[in-house]
Structures are given as structure tokens and as C-alpha cells.
Scaffold this active site. Structure first.
Site, PDB file in Angstrom:
ATOM      1  N   GLU A 254      -7.705 -12.922  13.596  1.00  0.00           N
ATOM      2  CA  GLU A 254      -7.500 -11.848  12.621  1.00  0.00           C
ATOM      3  C   GLU A 254      -8.844 -11.307  12.143  1.00  0.00           C
ATOM      4  O   GLU A 254      -9.829 -12.047  12.059  1.00  0.00           O
ATOM      5  CB  GLU A 254      -6.697 -12.369  11.426  1.00  0.00           C
TER       6      GLU A 254
ATOM      7  N   ARG B 292       0.810  -1.226   0.000  1.00  0.00           N
ATOM      8  CA  ARG B 292       0.000   0.000   0.000  1.00  0.00           C
ATOM      9  C   ARG B 292       0.846   1.281   0.000  1.00  0.00           C
ATOM     10  O   ARG B 292       0.316   2.366  -0.196  1.00  0.00           O
ATOM     11  CB  ARG B 292      -0.948  -0.005   1.218  1.00  0.00           C
TER      12      ARG B 292
HETATM   13  C1  UD1 Z   1      -0.573  -8.075  12.130  1.00  0.00           C
HETATM   14  C2  UD1 Z   1      -1.224  -9.081  13.115  1.00  0.00           C
HETATM   15  C3  UD1 Z   1      -2.495  -8.458  13.676  1.00  0.00           C
HETATM   16  C4  UD1 Z   1      -2.201  -7.130  14.334  1.00  0.00           C
HETATM   17  C5  UD1 Z   1      -1.476  -6.215  13.357  1.00  0.00           C
HETATM   18  C6  UD1 Z   1      -1.019  -4.957  14.068  1.00  0.00           C
HETATM   19  C7  UD1 Z   1      -0.710 -11.299  12.223  1.00  0.00           C
HETATM   20  C8  UD1 Z   1      -1.242 -12.474  11.509  1.00  0.00           C
HETATM   21  N1  UD1 Z   1      -1.562 -10.300  12.422  1.00  0.00           N
HETATM   22  O1  UD1 Z   1      -1.471  -7.929  11.054  1.00  0.00           O
HETATM   23  O2  UD1 Z   1      -3.076  -9.346  14.640  1.00  0.00           O
HETATM   24  O3  UD1 Z   1      -3.404  -6.543  14.789  1.00  0.00           O
HETATM   25  O4  UD1 Z   1      -0.304  -6.842  12.809  1.00  0.00           O
HETATM   26  O5  UD1 Z   1      -0.484  -4.051  13.151  1.00  0.00           O
HETATM   27  O6  UD1 Z   1       0.426 -11.281  12.619  1.00  0.00           O
HETATM   28  N2  UD1 Z   1       5.909  -9.339   7.719  1.00  0.00           N
HETATM   29  C9  UD1 Z   1       6.973 -10.122   7.375  1.00  0.00           C
HETATM   30  N3  UD1 Z   1       6.756 -11.222   6.614  1.00  0.00           N
HETATM   31  C10 UD1 Z   1       5.526 -11.603   6.192  1.00  0.00           C
HETATM   32  C11 UD1 Z   1       4.428 -10.789   6.565  1.00  0.00           C
HETATM   33  C12 UD1 Z   1       4.660  -9.672   7.321  1.00  0.00           C
HETATM   34  O7  UD1 Z   1       8.114  -9.821   7.727  1.00  0.00           O
HETATM   35  O8  UD1 Z   1       5.425 -12.631   5.527  1.00  0.00           O
HETATM   36  C13 UD1 Z   1       6.155  -8.155   8.524  1.00  0.00           C
HETATM   37  C14 UD1 Z   1       5.758  -6.868   7.819  1.00  0.00           C
HETATM   38  O9  UD1 Z   1       6.883  -6.296   7.174  1.00  0.00           O
HETATM   39  C15 UD1 Z   1       5.298  -5.991   8.973  1.00  0.00           C
HETATM   40  C16 UD1 Z   1       4.801  -6.975  10.013  1.00  0.00           C
HETATM   41  O10 UD1 Z   1       5.334  -8.249   9.670  1.00  0.00           O
HETATM   42  O11 UD1 Z   1       6.373  -5.250   9.524  1.00  0.00           O
HETATM   43  C17 UD1 Z   1       3.266  -7.061  10.118  1.00  0.00           C
HETATM   44  O12 UD1 Z   1       2.763  -7.513   8.870  1.00  0.00           O
HETATM   45  P1  UD1 Z   1       1.378  -7.025   8.300  1.00  0.00           P
HETATM   46  O13 UD1 Z   1       1.114  -7.726   7.039  1.00  0.00           O
HETATM   47  O14 UD1 Z   1       1.319  -5.549   8.300  1.00  0.00           O
HETATM   48  O15 UD1 Z   1       0.368  -7.612   9.414  1.00  0.00           O
HETATM   49  P2  UD1 Z   1      -1.111  -7.193   9.641  1.00  0.00           P
HETATM   50  O16 UD1 Z   1      -1.980  -7.798   8.637  1.00  0.00           O
HETATM   51  O17 UD1 Z   1      -1.185  -5.729   9.826  1.00  0.00           O
END
Ligand code: UD1
Ligand code: CA
Length: 455
Positions: free
Chosen positions: A155, A15
Site C-alpha cells: 500500500e 471524502r
Molecule cells: C484499495 C487497495 C489498493 C488499491 C485501491 C484501488 C487495499 C488494502 N488496498 O485501496 O491496493 O490500489 O483499492 O482503488 O485493499 N471497503 C469495505 N470495507 C472496509 C474497507 C473498504 O467494504 O473495511 C470497500 C470500500 O467500500 C471500497 C473498497 O472496499 O468499495 C476499497 O476500499 P478503499 O478504502 O477505497 O481502498 P483503498 O485505500 O482505495
């Protein structure tokens, strides 16, 4: 007890619509992920591992000075998968691991300390950092049982109608017992609405094996994450207020904190006054009693006591005490300006030393030069430091008077106590105590105008 941290920074950040990995976008001049890493360092966490994926090389470069290790998550299958990619890092360690998102730079040390204490005193295998929100949409919800104990995280996309009403949300920050995390992590699966491995499912896995999970609610603002440019600007605004407040509490006057932009690593001493429109960046240090009139950009520079600056750009340099700079001066990297110096309007200084009490009042360029003390530069002086191929050095001794519109063709030396006549082009050494005149002699042709006037 051993404490380490995992910083999740592998995600795509779609995004943001950017070529850069999300977490190296800057807030108040510093990469988001570096706020998180610096927070861990300040919170007494011995070791930090960053999980990288998209833009891994750029991310390593941006964090190179931070002394962290990396785990590679080549493809992103969710936050749980990210932690699985750090298994090698965690293996054989005993203690607590803090897990944080690299896109949430507003968390503070006091809260981290409080959470670790809560985690240890409660003897939990995992502690969730949560928050309460009027509109919790988008976030994972904290489901508690009848006795108030944490049961699981669901989630948003997987929530039932009832669960959607829960206002306690998961911040994405946690403390885990390393062993318990490693024992459970392989049980994660991706049978959910997003087909991802959710780290949040660890709660239920731990609960199922009879382990205790705690949750501690904190100020929502500290958990704010950035997913878009609009949120980036919002977080920047909050961070700016926070930084400016810190300086004001330390005795700095900031006339308009909404229009003053100070980087997180900048140091400013008391009784300095900052007018609006100033950008103060990098590792800049500003000593006591300075006045920064409007509209300057000062980057990685040391400004000593009682310096006055207005509408100028100063980069990677140092400015001695009681000196004035500007308006409209440009001081470029590796310049060293002495004490009680005057650098006036439309003056550019590049990679030069200017001695104490020297005055460079207007319309002058000084590049690759060593200028002594007590000199006076007339208006329009140019140090001709570049011959089209290479840069050369100019040396000017103490107490030299450089007449207006002088060119100093480098390499050249002007010794102490000398005068240069206005309009001179100096190509040879000027010996101590002498006057140099290097210009064509004036010729007056009497009656020339009337003889040649075209009627
Ligand atoms: C996540 C949480 C959610 C919480 C929210 C808060 C999970 C499943 N959900 O959701 O409960 O309310 O954060 O902001 O964890 N990332 C990786 N590798 C991946 C995916 C993500 O390193 O494969 C990192 C991203 O760079 C980011 C962080 O993990 O810094 C969170 O990922 P994001 O996809 O934003 O999670 P949310 O869907 O927001
Ligand atoms: Ca997020």
C-alpha cells in the site's frame, strides 16, 4: 466452472461528505454498485454477494431488484476484513470468486472475461487486475521479482522509497480460487500503516505457501474508482461519453454528446435525432425516427416511432407513434398517449389515456381521464379531478369537441360525437350527439356605462 463475485461496498466513503453510502451515488442515473452488479451478471457470474456496512439498509434498497445476497461488515477494518465477513458466503463453494470494489463503475465485460480466462489458463490461485500509471500515488503498488513474477502488493502508505517509484498499481479487482482464499484469509493481520486488514496481503500469503499469483494489466480508465464528488463528476463524464458513443454507433444522431444525458439502461433505435439539453432516464425506450428537440426530461417512458418532443417533461408514460409533444408539456406518470396525437404548449396530462388523433393544443389540464379518439380540446380546458378530498374520473368519448375554457367537473362523462360550448362548466353527463352549454346567458345593459361613469 462455478464463478461468483464479492462486491466490496461496506466502506465509509468519508471524502464524499454524504449521508448516503458512497456506492449508491449515481453515475448517469444508476447507482455505482449496480453497474458493478450488472457487469457481473453480463459476465456470466452465477452469483453475487455484496458486502455492506455503512448505510446497509439504503444499500439493500438500492440493490433490491438485482437478486444478490449480502454479507454484513458492521464495522470497517479494511478490505481484508470485508472479505473475512463474507467467509460464511464462500464456505463450501468451489471455483472462482471475482472481488471488485463497489465504487468503480467503469469496468467492462470484455476485460472481466479476459481476466477470468487469464486466471484459468495460468492456473493461478489469484490474479490481480493492475494498471500502469504515470502518477501512481495513493494506490497499492505491484512488486514483482527479478523474473517478473508478482511478489506482493504494498500500500502507498507502507511503501519504501524504492517501492514508491513503481508505476504498476493494484486496481482493487481480483480473481481468487475460493479454496485458496479461504485457506489464507485468517492469516491476515493489521500490522501496517493504517492498522487495517488488507486484502492485498493475500498475495504474499499465497506466495509464502508456494501458490502462483498472476497479474494482468488493463486500461486504467476501466479501474477508476470514486472517492470524492470531483471524481464522481469525472466518472460521470466518461460514462456519458461511452453511452452516447454506443447510441451513435447504433445509428442515433446526437448533435452534442457533451450536452446530452442518457442513462445506461435507455434503449434508442436508429435515425432518432437528439438535440442538446435532453435528459433521458431509467428504462426509457425510444423507437425509430424520433426527434427530440432541446431540453426535455424523459424518464421510464416508451416513445414510439417518429414522435417529436420539445422542452417537455415526460414521466413513466407511453407515447404513440407520430405524436408531437411540447413545447412545455408535462406528462405525468401512468399516462398513455395514443398515435398521431398533439399535446401542445402548457398542457399537463396526469394518469390519463388520450386516444389516437386527439388534439390538446394549448393551456390545458387533463387528470384521471379517459379520452377517446379524434377529440379536440380548446385552449384552457381543465379537468376538475379533485374535490378537495378525493380524485375522480372523467370519461370523454370519441370525436368530442371541447370548447375553450371548459371545466369538466369529475366524475363526469362526455359521450361520443358531442360539442361543449366554450366557457362551460360541465357537471352532468353529455349525451351522444348533443351540444352542451353550461354558462350564464349574456346580458347587455344598454347605456350602462354613461349612466354609471364616475367622472
Ligand atoms: C484499495 C487497495 C489498493 C488499491 C485501491 C484501488 C487495499 C488494502 N488496498 O485501496 O491496493 O490500489 O483499492 O482503488 O485493499 N471497503 C469495505 N470495507 C472496509 C474497507 C473498504 O467494504 O473495511 C470497500 C470500500 O467500500 C471500497 C473498497 O472496499 O468499495 C476499497 O476500499 P478503499 O478504502 O477505497 O481502498 P483503498 O485505500 O482505495
Ligand atoms: Ca478507493
Amino acid at each position: 466452472m462455478f464463478k461468483c463475485a464479492l462486491v466490496l461496498a461496506g466502506g465509509k466513503g468519508k471524502r464524499m461528505k454524504s449521508d448516503l453510502p458512497k456506492v449508491i451515488h449515481k453515475v448517469c442515473g444508476k447507482e455505482m454498485v449496480n453497474y458493478v452488479i450488472d457487469l457481473m451478471r453480463n459476465s456470466d457470474i452465477q452469483d453475487v454477494n455484496v458486502i455492506i456496512g455503512k448505510g446497509a439498509e439504503q444499500l439493500k434498497e438500492a440493490t433490491a431488484t438485482r437478486n444478490v445476497s449480502y454479507s454484513l461488515q458492521a464495522e470497517q477494518f479494511g478490505t481484508g476484513h470485508a472479505v473475512i465477513c463474507a467467509k460464511d458466503y464462500l464456505q463450501g463453494k468451489d471455483g472462482v470468486v471475482i472481488i471488485l470494489n463497489g465504487d468503480a463503475p467503469l469496468m467492462v465485460k470484455e476485460t472481466i472475461d479476459k481476466c477470468i480466462k487469464f486466471h484459468q489458463e495460468g492456473k493461478f490461485k489469484a490474479t490481480l487486475i493492475t494498471s500502469r500509471l504515470e502518477d501512481p500515488s495513493g494506490y497499492g503498488r505491484i512488486v514483482r521479482d527479478a523474473s517478473g513474477c508478482v511478489e506482493k502488493i504494498v500500500e502507498h502508505k507502507d511503501c519504501s522509497k524504492e517501492e514508491l517509484k513503481i508505476t504498476e498499481i493494484n486496481s482493487g479487482m481480483y480473481c481468487f480460487d475460493i479454496k485458496a482464499l479461504l485457506d489464507g484469509i485468517d492469516k491476515l493481520n493489521n500490522t501496517n500503516a493504517q492498522g487495517e486488514y488488507y486484502l492485498t496481503d493475500m498475495v504474499q500469503i499465497l506466495k509464502d505457501s508456494g501458490k502462483n499469483v498472476g497479474a494482468i494489466a488493463v486500461e486504467f480508465q476501466e479501474t477508476l474508482g470514486v472517492n470524492s464528488r470531483v471524481q464522481l463528476a469525472n466518472v460521470e463524464h466518461i460514462m456519458r461519453q461511452r453511452i452516447n458513443k454506443r447510441h451513435m454507433e447504433n445509428g442515433v444522431t446526437i448533435i452534442d454528446p457533451n450536452a446530452t444525458y442518457i442513462g445506461d439502461d435507455v434503449e434508442i433505435e436508429r435515425d432518432t435525432i437528439i438535440y442538446p439539453g435532453n435528459f433521458i432516464e431509467g428504462k426509457t425506450i425510444i423507437k425509430e425516427g424520433c426527434i427530440l428537440y432541446p431540453n426535455s426530461r424523459i424518464s421510464d417512458t416508451i416513445i414510439n416511432e417518429r414522435v417529436t418532443i420539445q422542452s417537455s417533461v415526460i414521466l413513466e408514460s407511453s407515447i404513440g407513434r407520430d405524436t408531437t409533444v411540447g413545447p412545455f408539456a408535462y406528462i405525468r406518470p401512468e399516462s398513455n398517449i395514443g398515435k398521431e396525437v398533439k399535446i401542445g404548449d402548457f398542457v399537463e396530462i396526469k394518469k390519463s389515456t388520450i386516444g389516437n388523433k386527439t388534439k390538446v393544443a394549448h393551456l390545458t389540464y387533463i387528470g384521471d381521464a379517459e379520452v377517446g379518439e379524434g377529440c379536440n380540446f380548446g385552449c384552457g380546458t381543465v379537468v376538475v379531478n379533485y374535490d378537495g378530498k378525493t380524485k375522480h374520473k372523467t370519461i370523454i368519448g370519441n370525436n368530442s369537441f371541447i370548447g375553450c375554457n371548459t371545466n369538466l367537473v369529475s366524475p363526469v362523462e362526455v359521450e361520443d360525437n358531442t360539442y361543449i360550448a366554450a366557457g362551460s362548466t360541465i357537471t352532468e353527463k353529455v349525451k351522444e350527439g348533443s351540444l352542451a352549454i353550461a354558462r350564464a346567458k349574456q346580458v347587455n345593459k344598454e347605456g350602462w356605462v354613461s349612466k354609471n361613469r364616475i367622472k
